[in-house]
Design an enzyme around this catalytic site. Structure first.
Site, PDB file in Angstrom:
ATOM      1  N   LEU A   1       3.336   3.549  33.923  1.00 43.21           N
ATOM      2  CA  LEU A   1       4.009   4.293  34.988  1.00 43.21           C
ATOM      3  C   LEU A   1       2.975   5.022  35.831  1.00 43.21           C
ATOM      4  O   LEU A   1       2.126   5.743  35.299  1.00 43.21           O
ATOM      5  CB  LEU A   1       4.952   5.354  34.399  1.00 43.21           C
ATOM      6  N   LYS A   2       3.062   4.849  37.130  1.00 42.65           N
ATOM      7  CA  LYS A   2       2.231   5.651  38.022  1.00 42.65           C
ATOM      8  C   LYS A   2       2.825   7.054  38.059  1.00 42.65           C
ATOM      9  O   LYS A   2       4.053   7.200  38.126  1.00 42.65           O
ATOM     10  CB  LYS A   2       2.262   5.050  39.429  1.00 42.65           C
TER      11      LYS A   2
ATOM     12  N   ASP B   1      -0.596   6.342  34.578  1.00 46.32           N
ATOM     13  CA  ASP B   1      -1.802   6.230  35.400  1.00 46.32           C
ATOM     14  C   ASP B   1      -1.704   7.217  36.557  1.00 46.32           C
ATOM     15  O   ASP B   1      -0.781   7.134  37.371  1.00 46.32           O
ATOM     16  CB  ASP B   1      -1.915   4.793  35.938  1.00 46.32           C
TER      17      ASP B   1
ATOM     18  N   ASN C   1      -4.262   7.900  38.793  1.00 44.55           N
ATOM     19  CA  ASN C   1      -5.162   7.600  39.912  1.00 44.55           C
ATOM     20  C   ASN C   1      -5.891   8.846  40.421  1.00 44.55           C
ATOM     21  O   ASN C   1      -5.944   9.103  41.629  1.00 44.55           O
ATOM     22  CB  ASN C   1      -4.418   6.908  41.058  1.00 44.55           C
TER      23      ASN C   1
ATOM     24  N   ASP D   1     -10.642   4.264  34.865  1.00 47.47           N
ATOM     25  CA  ASP D   1     -10.550   3.122  35.771  1.00 47.47           C
ATOM     26  C   ASP D   1     -11.504   3.380  36.947  1.00 47.47           C
ATOM     27  O   ASP D   1     -12.648   2.897  36.939  1.00 47.47           O
ATOM     28  CB  ASP D   1      -9.079   2.986  36.222  1.00 47.47           C
TER      29      ASP D   1
ATOM     30  N   GLY E   1      -5.499  -4.490  37.253  1.00 49.05           N
ATOM     31  CA  GLY E   1      -5.118  -5.368  38.361  1.00 49.05           C
ATOM     32  C   GLY E   1      -5.166  -4.599  39.662  1.00 49.05           C
ATOM     33  O   GLY E   1      -5.122  -3.368  39.675  1.00 49.05           O
TER      34      GLY E   1
HETATM   35  O1  NPG Z   1      -0.327  -5.177  38.761  1.00 49.62           O
HETATM   36  O2  NPG Z   1      -2.120  -5.597  39.886  1.00 49.62           O
HETATM   37  C1  NPG Z   1      -1.259  -4.839  39.469  1.00 49.62           C
HETATM   38  C2  NPG Z   1      -1.341  -3.392  39.866  1.00 49.62           C
HETATM   39  C3  NPG Z   1      -1.934  -2.578  38.802  1.00 49.62           C
HETATM   40  O3  NPG Z   1      -1.482  -0.279  38.989  1.00 49.62           O
HETATM   41  C4  NPG Z   1      -2.174  -1.198  39.293  1.00 49.62           C
HETATM   42  N1  NPG Z   1      -3.191  -1.076  40.134  1.00 49.62           N
HETATM   43  O4  NPG Z   1      -4.772   2.046  40.192  1.00 49.62           O
HETATM   44  O5  NPG Z   1      -4.817   0.402  38.843  1.00 49.62           O
HETATM   45  C5  NPG Z   1      -4.446   0.899  39.897  1.00 49.62           C
HETATM   46  C6  NPG Z   1      -3.504   0.138  40.781  1.00 49.62           C
HETATM   47  C7  NPG Z   1      -3.946  -0.175  42.182  1.00 49.62           C
HETATM   48  C8  NPG Z   1      -3.395  -1.220  42.848  1.00 49.62           C
HETATM   49  C9  NPG Z   1      -4.892   0.556  42.822  1.00 49.62           C
HETATM   50  C10 NPG Z   1      -3.769  -1.559  44.135  1.00 49.62           C
HETATM   51  C11 NPG Z   1      -5.259   0.256  44.113  1.00 49.62           C
HETATM   52  C12 NPG Z   1      -4.706  -0.796  44.762  1.00 49.62           C
END
Ligand code: NPG
Length: 373
Positions: free
Chosen positions: A163-164, A189, A191, A239, A291
């Site tokens: 979950l973001k 997550d 970020n 990350d 990802g």
């Molecule tokens: O399923 O590819 C996927 C997305 C996974 O949450 C995901 N990616 O912070 O990890 C991250 C985030 C992200 C995606 C960050 C796109 C930046 C751009």
């Protein structure tokens, strides 16, 4: 060993099936650079994980385009005969820009492996024909909308839900999902959206049985992550803070995390990703494959990486349908048991479909050797 004859940059745009919201913004479509490398042995493809804005990292599409076109691609065509062992040296004089470097390096590695008839997975020493997949869920408009998305993805078979979160949209969401699904693998997550003064939020999550808390604090602040980790039972995962094997060693030495998210596109490509995998494996630190909403090109590569032995946790390697109605490649599909097949054809094992490129490419440019070269 091959000589690079031409490097083509393609900007592609694909609508996402649903907008993806993180603590730093919302994406409604996927826009990224693909790199096609032509060598005297054949061709190869890479995908740059940068997006339109410099938010996840300092890199972004227009900047990455210039770095690729004006510095990295000319350096590689000037390098003459190179192989997978020496290709990184061609970029050594160019600082930073790991996402741009990854796209070109991966395309070159793909070309070499295709010419050789070897799959990337087997070349990396991957051991599994299928990998366990998780899914990352953006910040939803409401708790009910979030619970409905979680139910949908679990019904499809996904084995881990991430979950973001962001300040103010966190603990109550996580509690609601945990109450509805007491036994699933669940992580969050942030970020990098929190500060050390938010430690109470993470302490409040201690009893929710989270698999990990990903990147809670500023991406440059390993010391504060180490302090937070020392005061939490829940494992922290980094990350954005991990841009290289050197960062990884520093993070592990400091105790800034106990799990590492490897995104090859964030660390300069598949070779550095392998080094990070090897270091973490040596130290008994679990890794998983992150990802960046990749198209089938980047996804194929992620699946090969995720099949390496140190990748012991389900990754953000979801099916094409989680992102796109129509991928650039033959779509990747999730089996009902939540696993996905690792491509076994030479190189990354997939190629963008010409009819999809025709629809999705918005910009192209080719770099060739100057005539005297
Ligand atoms: O399923 O590819 C996927 C997305 C996974 O949450 C995901 N990616 O912070 O990890 C991250 C985030 C992200 C995606 C960050 C796109 C930046 C751009």
């Amino acid at each position: 060993m091959s000589r690079v004859r031409a490097i083509e940059l393609l900007l592609v745009e694909l609508p996402l099936v649903r907008p993806f919201r993180t603590s730093f913004g919302e994406m409604a479509e996927k826009r990224c650079i693909l790199v096609r490398v032509e060598t005297d042995g054949g061709e190869g493809w890479g995908e740059c994980v940068a997006d339109t804005r410099p938010d996840f990292s300092g890199e972004f599409n227009d900047g990455a385009w210039l770095v690729l076109r004006d510095f990295l691609a000319p350096a590689l065509v000037r390098a003459g005969d190179v192989d997978v062992g020496s290709v990184e040296e061609s970029f050594a004089a160019i600082r930073g820009n790991p996402m741009a470097k990854a796209a070109l390096l991966d395309a070159f590695v793909d070309a070499e492996l295709r010419a050789d008839g070897t799959s990337l997975a087997s070349w990396l020493g991957a051991e599994r024909p299928r990998v366990e997949c998780g899914v990352s869920i953006g910040i939803a408009p409401s708790v009910d909308a979030l619970l409905a998305q979680v139910d949908g993805y679990l019904a499809e078979g996904y084995r881990r839900i991430k979950l973001k979160i962001e300040p103010g949209t966190d603990i109550e969401r996580v509690r609601a999902v945990r109450a509805a699904h007491p036994d699933i693998l669940l992580s969050v997550d942030a970020n990098a959206a929190y500060t050390p003064s938010d430690a109470d939020v993470f302490r409040a999550m201690e009893d929710l049985g989270l698999l990990m808390i990903e990147q809670p604090l500023h991406h440059e602040d390993l010391l504060r992550h180490a302090e937070l980790q020392a005061n939490l039972r829940t494992d922290l995962c980094l990350d954005e803070s991990i841009r290289s094997v050197a960062d990884t060693a520093a993070a592990l030495d400091l105790g800034a995390c106990r799990i590492v998210n490897i995104k090859q596109g964030r660390v300069g490509g598949v070779l550095e990703a392998r080094r990070i995998h090897d270091l973490c494996r040596e130290r008994g630190v679990p890794v998983w494959c992150g990802g960046m909403l990749e198209t089938g090109v980047g996804r194929a590569l992620n699946l090969a990486l995720a099949a390496m032995p140190g990748f012991t946790l389900p990754g953000d390697t979801s099916a094409s349908a989680r992102y796109f109605e129509d991928d650039l490649t033959t779509p990747f599909e999730l089996a009902p048991d939540g696993t996905m097949a690792v491509p076994s054809e030479p190189g990354i094992g997939v190629t963008p479909l010409p009819e999809r490129l025709q629809v999705c490419v918005t910009r192209r440019e080719i770099v060739r050797p100057r005539s005297k070269e």
